[in-house]
Design a protein around this motif. Structure first.
Motif, short mmCIF file in Angstrom:
data_model
loop_
_atom_site.label_atom_id
_atom_site.label_comp_id
_atom_site.label_asym_id
_atom_site.label_seq_id
_atom_site.Cartn_x
_atom_site.Cartn_y
_atom_site.Cartn_z
N ILE A 228 0.83 -1.20 0.00
CA ILE A 228 0.00 0.00 0.00
C ILE A 228 0.87 1.25 0.00
N THR A 229 0.58 2.13 -0.96
CA THR A 229 1.23 3.44 -1.01
C THR A 229 0.15 4.47 -1.32
N PRO A 230 0.34 5.74 -0.94
CA PRO A 230 -0.65 6.77 -1.25
C PRO A 230 -0.95 6.86 -2.75
N THR A 231 0.06 6.68 -3.59
CA THR A 231 -0.14 6.76 -5.04
C THR A 231 -1.05 5.65 -5.53
N LYS A 232 -0.82 4.42 -5.02
CA LYS A 232 -1.65 3.29 -5.44
C LYS A 232 -3.10 3.46 -4.98
N VAL A 233 -3.28 3.95 -3.77
CA VAL A 233 -4.64 4.17 -3.26
C VAL A 233 -5.35 5.24 -4.08
N LEU A 234 -4.65 6.34 -4.38
CA LEU A 234 -5.24 7.42 -5.17
C LEU A 234 -5.59 6.93 -6.58
N THR A 235 -4.70 6.15 -7.18
CA THR A 235 -4.95 5.62 -8.52
C THR A 235 -6.18 4.74 -8.53
N LEU A 236 -6.33 3.89 -7.51
CA LEU A 236 -7.49 3.01 -7.43
C LEU A 236 -8.78 3.82 -7.29
N ILE A 237 -8.76 4.84 -6.46
CA ILE A 237 -9.95 5.68 -6.26
C ILE A 237 -10.34 6.37 -7.57
N ILE A 238 -9.36 6.92 -8.27
CA ILE A 238 -9.62 7.61 -9.53
C ILE A 238 -10.21 6.65 -10.55
N ASN A 239 -9.61 5.48 -10.69
CA ASN A 239 -10.09 4.51 -11.68
C ASN A 239 -11.48 3.99 -11.33
N LEU A 240 -11.75 3.80 -10.04
CA LEU A 240 -13.10 3.39 -9.63
C LEU A 240 -14.12 4.47 -9.97
N ALA A 241 -13.77 5.72 -9.69
CA ALA A 241 -14.68 6.83 -9.98
C ALA A 241 -14.95 6.94 -11.48
N ILE A 242 -13.91 6.77 -12.29
CA ILE A 242 -14.08 6.83 -13.75
C ILE A 242 -14.99 5.71 -14.23
N SER A 243 -14.78 4.51 -13.73
CA SER A 243 -15.60 3.36 -14.15
C SER A 243 -17.06 3.56 -13.78
N VAL A 244 -17.31 3.99 -12.55
CA VAL A 244 -18.69 4.20 -12.10
C VAL A 244 -19.36 5.31 -12.90
N TYR A 245 -18.63 6.40 -13.12
CA TYR A 245 -19.20 7.51 -13.88
C TYR A 245 -19.57 7.08 -15.29
N LEU A 246 -18.65 6.42 -15.98
CA LEU A 246 -18.92 6.01 -17.36
C LEU A 246 -20.08 5.02 -17.42
N LEU A 247 -20.12 4.09 -16.49
CA LEU A 247 -21.16 3.07 -16.52
C LEU A 247 -22.54 3.62 -16.26
N PHE A 248 -22.67 4.47 -15.24
CA PHE A 248 -24.00 4.94 -14.84
C PHE A 248 -24.37 6.28 -15.49
N ALA A 249 -23.49 7.26 -15.41
CA ALA A 249 -23.83 8.58 -15.96
C ALA A 249 -23.92 8.56 -17.48
#
Length: 284
Positions: A228-249
């Motif tokens: 676990i590193t701050p960069t890996k956590v931030l990358t995961l959050i960003i990619n999750l947000a992008i996936s959810v946005y594209l799928l639903f919005a």
């Protein structure tokens, strides 16, 4: 004639449906308000949706993008008798489609950054694979001198930076070429995503969703393994947000009505019906 006024501030008079964030105002602040009929000699009653004339030398013009009403003086030398009809007016992007363009372009910038980083890595790995044999001897001599100078271990110790670079020099050429080509292909994919998203293409939304979702599994695995590193956590959050946005919005894969619902929503928010749903503002 339709044109941007060039006004810096998107202020004005009038009513507007409440939104959490007015992307129309942001666009008008960047590009200026979009009004029509400033070159007309007279204003008719049927022009009241866009222009109002109270006979005092000032006319109130409605911005087609943000619905603000702007007081402007009548044209000293009119170029036409009446404001343009609906068939002559192009309604600018507004509502959810405008918001989506901002979000998609933000994702496109993220993909552009990936493209640049991966492209540099690919070129570096391929260049290293091509020149490795020539660089190997000079590399070890230089590292030994540096390590001796600070009292560290010499030779191929397998520890620290020297150890990691030793592994790179020991790797097979075919492996290095494969890694470089894979990085290059991934960089091209990210570049294609960036261009498609910037142009708000539907195919780019699908491509970005699939590419982003595929990478979620290894990212989650690494975090689960304790790396676990701050960069890996931030990358995961960003990619999750992008996936959810594209799928639903963006209603991918038929979700929430799919492409037809997306097209209908776009038409509702950008056509004349969008202007008619908001009550005209200035009155006396």
């Amino acid at each position: 004639m339709t044109y941007d006024t060039g006004l810096e501030s998107p202020s004005g008079v009038g009513s507007k449906q409440h939104r959490l964030f007015w992307f129309e105002l942001l666009e008008c602040a960047r590009r200026g308000h979009r009004v029509v009929g400033t070159d007309a000699a007279r204003v008719r009653s049927e022009d009241g949706l866009l222009v109002k004339d109270f006979g005092d030398g000032l006319r109130w013009h409605r911005c087609l993008r943000c619905d603000s009403w702007l007081p402007l003086r009548s044209a000293a030398q009119p170029e036409r008798e009446f404001p343009p009809g609906r068939e002559e007016v192009e309604i600018p992007l507004r509502g959810k489609p405008l918001r989506d363009r901002y979000v998609l372009r933000l994702i496109a910038l993220d993909r552009l950054l990936h493209f640049l980083v991966l492209g540099v890595l690919s070129v570096g790995v391929l260049a290293f694979a091509h020149e490795r044999r020539r660089l190997s001897g000079a590399f070890y001599r230089t590292m030994d001198l540096l390590q001796n100078g600070i009292g560290g271990p010499t030779g191929r110790s397998g520890h620290g930076l020297l150890g990691e670079l030793s592994k790179a020099f020991a790797a097979r050429s075919s492996t290095l070429w494969a890694v470089g080509l894979v990085l290059g292909a991934y960089a091209v994919l990210e570049g294609v995503e960036a261009v498609g998203l910037w142009l708000t293409r539907r195919w780019a939304e699908y491509l970005t969703f699939v590419a982003t979702t595929v990478l979620l599994a290894p990212e989650i695995y690494e975090l689960a393994e304790g790396r676990i590193t701050p960069t890996k956590v931030l990358t995961l959050i960003i990619n999750l947000a992008i996936s959810v946005y594209l799928l639903f919005a963006k209603r991918l894969f038929g979700l929430r009505g799919g492409g037809k619902a997306e097209a209908a929503e776009r038409e509702r928010d950008t056509g004349w019906s969008a202007l008619e749903r908001v009550l005209p503002g200035p009155s006396r």
